[in-house]
Design a protein around this motif. Structure first.
Motif, PDB file in Angstrom:
ATOM      1  N   VAL A  72     -11.746 -44.949  47.492  1.00  0.00           N
ATOM      2  CA  VAL A  72     -11.732 -46.339  47.013  1.00  0.00           C
ATOM      3  C   VAL A  72     -12.206 -47.286  48.101  1.00  0.00           C
ATOM      4  CG1 VAL A  72     -10.229 -48.242  46.317  1.00  0.00           C
ATOM      5  CG2 VAL A  72      -9.975 -46.001  45.242  1.00  0.00           C
ATOM      6  N   PHE A  73     -11.688 -47.125  49.308  1.00  0.00           N
ATOM      7  CA  PHE A  73     -12.084 -48.031  50.385  1.00  0.00           C
ATOM      8  C   PHE A  73     -13.527 -47.802  50.809  1.00  0.00           C
ATOM      9  CE2 PHE A  73      -7.671 -49.177  50.765  1.00  0.00           C
ATOM     10  CZ  PHE A  73      -7.726 -50.477  51.233  1.00  0.00           C
ATOM     11  N   SER A  74     -14.017 -46.585  50.657  1.00  0.00           N
ATOM     12  CA  SER A  74     -15.428 -46.338  50.963  1.00  0.00           C
ATOM     13  C   SER A  74     -16.327 -47.190  50.073  1.00  0.00           C
ATOM     14  CB  SER A  74     -15.762 -44.855  50.775  1.00  0.00           C
ATOM     15  OG  SER A  74     -15.098 -44.056  51.728  1.00  0.00           O
ATOM     16  N   PHE A  75     -15.997 -47.239  48.792  1.00  0.00           N
ATOM     17  CA  PHE A  75     -16.826 -48.021  47.879  1.00  0.00           C
ATOM     18  C   PHE A  75     -16.595 -49.519  48.028  1.00  0.00           C
ATOM     19  CE2 PHE A  75     -17.308 -43.871  45.871  1.00  0.00           C
ATOM     20  CZ  PHE A  75     -18.674 -43.889  45.597  1.00  0.00           C
ATOM     21  N   ILE A  76     -15.385 -49.918  48.416  1.00  0.00           N
ATOM     22  CA  ILE A  76     -15.149 -51.335  48.723  1.00  0.00           C
ATOM     23  C   ILE A  76     -16.017 -51.749  49.908  1.00  0.00           C
ATOM     24  CG2 ILE A  76     -13.458 -52.975  49.638  1.00  0.00           C
ATOM     25  CD1 ILE A  76     -11.336 -51.531  47.968  1.00  0.00           C
ATOM     26  N   VAL A  77     -16.040 -50.901  50.934  1.00  0.00           N
ATOM     27  CA  VAL A  77     -16.866 -51.195  52.106  1.00  0.00           C
ATOM     28  C   VAL A  77     -18.343 -51.227  51.735  1.00  0.00           C
ATOM     29  CG1 VAL A  77     -17.611 -50.310  54.355  1.00  0.00           C
ATOM     30  CG2 VAL A  77     -15.185 -50.319  53.765  1.00  0.00           C
ATOM     31  N   PRO A  83     -24.329 -58.098  51.091  1.00  0.00           N
ATOM     32  CA  PRO A  83     -24.799 -59.277  51.829  1.00  0.00           C
ATOM     33  C   PRO A  83     -25.374 -58.953  53.204  1.00  0.00           C
ATOM     34  CG  PRO A  83     -22.404 -59.195  51.805  1.00  0.00           C
ATOM     35  CD  PRO A  83     -22.875 -58.147  50.852  1.00  0.00           C
ATOM     36  N   LEU A  84     -25.012 -57.774  53.736  1.00  0.00           N
ATOM     37  CA  LEU A  84     -25.535 -57.367  55.046  1.00  0.00           C
ATOM     38  C   LEU A  84     -26.898 -56.692  54.926  1.00  0.00           C
ATOM     39  CD1 LEU A  84     -22.248 -55.887  56.570  1.00  0.00           C
ATOM     40  CD2 LEU A  84     -23.262 -58.132  57.022  1.00  0.00           C
ATOM     41  N   ARG A  85     -27.315 -56.404  53.681  1.00  0.00           N
ATOM     42  CA  ARG A  85     -28.616 -55.787  53.398  1.00  0.00           C
ATOM     43  C   ARG A  85     -28.764 -54.417  54.055  1.00  0.00           C
ATOM     44  NH1 ARG A  85     -32.740 -61.043  53.770  1.00  0.00           N
ATOM     45  NH2 ARG A  85     -31.669 -62.282  52.177  1.00  0.00           N
ATOM     46  N   GLU A  86     -27.667 -53.678  54.088  1.00  0.00           N
ATOM     47  CA  GLU A  86     -27.724 -52.290  54.545  1.00  0.00           C
ATOM     48  C   GLU A  86     -28.189 -51.402  53.389  1.00  0.00           C
ATOM     49  OE1 GLU A  86     -26.569 -50.783  57.834  1.00  0.00           O
ATOM     50  OE2 GLU A  86     -27.399 -52.783  58.131  1.00  0.00           O
ATOM     51  N   LYS A  87     -28.916 -50.343  53.709  1.00  0.00           N
ATOM     52  CA  LYS A  87     -29.443 -49.448  52.687  1.00  0.00           C
ATOM     53  C   LYS A  87     -28.732 -48.101  52.751  1.00  0.00           C
ATOM     54  CE  LYS A  87     -34.059 -51.531  52.782  1.00  0.00           C
ATOM     55  NZ  LYS A  87     -35.505 -51.293  53.017  1.00  0.00           N
ATOM     56  N   PRO A  88     -28.007 -47.731  51.682  1.00  0.00           N
ATOM     57  CA  PRO A  88     -27.316 -46.441  51.686  1.00  0.00           C
ATOM     58  C   PRO A  88     -28.285 -45.275  51.516  1.00  0.00           C
ATOM     59  CG  PRO A  88     -27.072 -47.495  49.552  1.00  0.00           C
ATOM     60  CD  PRO A  88     -27.764 -48.493  50.443  1.00  0.00           C
ATOM     61  N   GLY A 139     -25.825 -35.306  62.836  1.00  0.00           N
ATOM     62  CA  GLY A 139     -26.982 -34.505  63.211  1.00  0.00           C
ATOM     63  C   GLY A 139     -27.899 -34.179  62.049  1.00  0.00           C
ATOM     64  N   ALA A 140     -27.381 -34.200  60.823  1.00  0.00           N
ATOM     65  CA  ALA A 140     -28.215 -33.944  59.649  1.00  0.00           C
ATOM     66  C   ALA A 140     -29.184 -35.090  59.372  1.00  0.00           C
ATOM     67  CB  ALA A 140     -27.324 -33.719  58.424  1.00  0.00           C
ATOM     68  N   GLN A 141     -28.927 -36.258  59.930  1.00  0.00           N
ATOM     69  CA  GLN A 141     -29.804 -37.426  59.810  1.00  0.00           C
ATOM     70  C   GLN A 141     -30.127 -37.775  58.348  1.00  0.00           C
ATOM     71  OE1 GLN A 141     -31.993 -38.630  63.060  1.00  0.00           O
ATOM     72  NE2 GLN A 141     -32.488 -36.586  63.814  1.00  0.00           N
ATOM     73  N   LEU A 142     -29.044 -37.932  57.564  1.00  0.00           N
ATOM     74  CA  LEU A 142     -29.206 -38.273  56.151  1.00  0.00           C
ATOM     75  C   LEU A 142     -28.466 -39.560  55.778  1.00  0.00           C
ATOM     76  CD1 LEU A 142     -29.042 -34.720  54.582  1.00  0.00           C
ATOM     77  CD2 LEU A 142     -30.918 -36.361  54.296  1.00  0.00           C
ATOM     78  N   GLY A 143     -28.258 -40.434  56.746  1.00  0.00           N
ATOM     79  CA  GLY A 143     -27.703 -41.740  56.436  1.00  0.00           C
ATOM     80  C   GLY A 143     -26.342 -41.982  57.048  1.00  0.00           C
ATOM     81  N   ARG A 144     -26.038 -43.253  57.273  1.00  0.00           N
ATOM     82  CA  ARG A 144     -24.770 -43.659  57.862  1.00  0.00           C
ATOM     83  C   ARG A 144     -23.640 -43.604  56.851  1.00  0.00           C
ATOM     84  NH1 ARG A 144     -28.446 -47.289  60.334  1.00  0.00           N
ATOM     85  NH2 ARG A 144     -28.295 -48.728  58.586  1.00  0.00           N
ATOM     86  N   GLY A 145     -22.416 -43.445  57.356  1.00  0.00           N
ATOM     87  CA  GLY A 145     -21.240 -43.536  56.509  1.00  0.00           C
ATOM     88  C   GLY A 145     -20.954 -44.985  56.159  1.00  0.00           C
ATOM     89  N   PRO A 146     -20.150 -45.232  55.112  1.00  0.00           N
ATOM     90  CA  PRO A 146     -19.869 -46.610  54.690  1.00  0.00           C
ATOM     91  C   PRO A 146     -19.320 -47.495  55.805  1.00  0.00           C
ATOM     92  CG  PRO A 146     -19.136 -45.068  53.016  1.00  0.00           C
ATOM     93  CD  PRO A 146     -19.538 -44.243  54.202  1.00  0.00           C
ATOM     94  N   ARG A 147     -18.356 -47.002  56.561  1.00  0.00           N
ATOM     95  CA  ARG A 147     -17.725 -47.830  57.586  1.00  0.00           C
ATOM     96  C   ARG A 147     -18.653 -48.051  58.772  1.00  0.00           C
ATOM     97  NH1 ARG A 147     -14.917 -44.824  54.566  1.00  0.00           N
ATOM     98  NH2 ARG A 147     -12.847 -45.378  53.763  1.00  0.00           N
ATOM     99  N   ASP A 148     -19.462 -47.059  59.080  1.00  0.00           N
ATOM    100  CA  ASP A 148     -20.433 -47.202  60.160  1.00  0.00           C
ATOM    101  C   ASP A 148     -21.491 -48.237  59.789  1.00  0.00           C
ATOM    102  OD1 ASP A 148     -21.783 -46.546  62.593  1.00  0.00           O
ATOM    103  OD2 ASP A 148     -23.221 -45.423  61.407  1.00  0.00           O
ATOM    104  N   GLY A 149     -21.945 -48.216  58.525  1.00  0.00           N
ATOM    105  CA  GLY A 149     -22.928 -49.207  58.090  1.00  0.00           C
ATOM    106  C   GLY A 149     -22.384 -50.619  58.126  1.00  0.00           C
ATOM    107  N   LEU A 150     -21.089 -50.759  57.813  1.00  0.00           N
ATOM    108  CA  LEU A 150     -20.458 -52.080  57.926  1.00  0.00           C
ATOM    109  C   LEU A 150     -20.510 -52.565  59.366  1.00  0.00           C
ATOM    110  CD1 LEU A 150     -18.710 -54.411  56.778  1.00  0.00           C
ATOM    111  CD2 LEU A 150     -16.701 -52.974  57.244  1.00  0.00           C
TER     112      LEU A 150
END
Length: 228
Positions: A72-77, A83-88, A139-150
């Motif tokens: 739940v908190f992952s999707f809230i984040v 608004p930060l224009r991060e790309k998942p 190391g897989a280089q497939l994108g940041r986690g939700p909290r890291d992107g925040l």
């Protein structure tokens, strides 16, 4: 000795960058092990990582499991990414789902021990396993986690340093977690002090070399909150 630098790729470019079968396996193994590591620290009951202090506080008041709170908190984040224009990326969405499921499955399989020695072993094992899982996932280089992107999004938008933004986020979630009755203890401090160095040490073992990656003298230190 030269090593390979992490690269910042868009969602589609991540998938087209090559070595996808290995990277997918590494991604999901890392995410699953991250959830297991979270559960080990919960079973140890000597303190949790900062975000998990918040999760453990929330489940005292809402009828959901710890793993469900993580999801739940992952999707809230992720909503805060807008608004930060991060790309998942694939790793971002997978992170939001897999870690919480793995934590709940593990917690459902084992009971918390009473002996302090066993609890300390679970705490230490959880932290080391989290470092390994972090190295695998990043190391897989497939994108940041939700909290890291925040964290990176706020740093970019505010002009503040990554370390300052991360510290501010972690202090905020710990305080909120404590107000809700979350678990703070020796494990929280141990996690904060050691997870970065452990992940940094293990990262060269699992960092997948991708075309166009620059050669540098060392791998940048991963943030302790990755891959959450």
């Amino acid at each position: 000795m030269t090593t390979v630098q992490l690269v910042d790729l868009g969602p589609l470019t991540q998938l087209r960058a090559g070595k996808l079968p290995r990277r997918l396996v590494q991604l999901y193994v890392g995410l699953w092990l991250y959830g297991v590591s979270l559960a080990l620290m919960v079973l140890g009951d000597i303190g949790l990582a900062p975000w998990d202090v918040l999760h453990s506080g929330v489940i005292r008041h809402v009828p959901i499991t710890l793993g469900q709170a993580v999801v739940v908190f992952s999707f809230i984040v992720l909503l805060l990414w807008i608004p930060l224009r991060e790309k998942p990326g694939l790793g971002t969405i997978s992170n939001a789902l897999v870690v919480g499921v793995a934590a709940d499955v593990t917690l459902g399989m084992f009971d918390a021990p009473d002996a302090m020695a066993a609890r300390i072993a679970l705490m230490v094992g959880g932290i080391v396993l989290c470092g390994l899982a972090t190295a695998l996932y990043i190391g897989a280089q497939l994108g940041r986690g939700p909290r890291d992107g925040l964290m990176t999004g706020l740093a970019r938008r505010t002009g503040l340093s990554i370390r300052l933004v991360r510290t501010g986020i972690e202090v905020t979630v710990v305080v909120l977690g404590l107000l809700l009755g979350g678990t703070l203890g020796l494990g929280t401090v141990a996690y904060a002090l050691t997870i970065g160095p452990i992940a940094q040490w293990m990262m060269p073992w699992f960092l997948v070399t991708l075309p166009g990656t620059a050669r540098v003298g060392g791998i940048p230190e991963p943030d302790p909150e990755l891959p959450r």
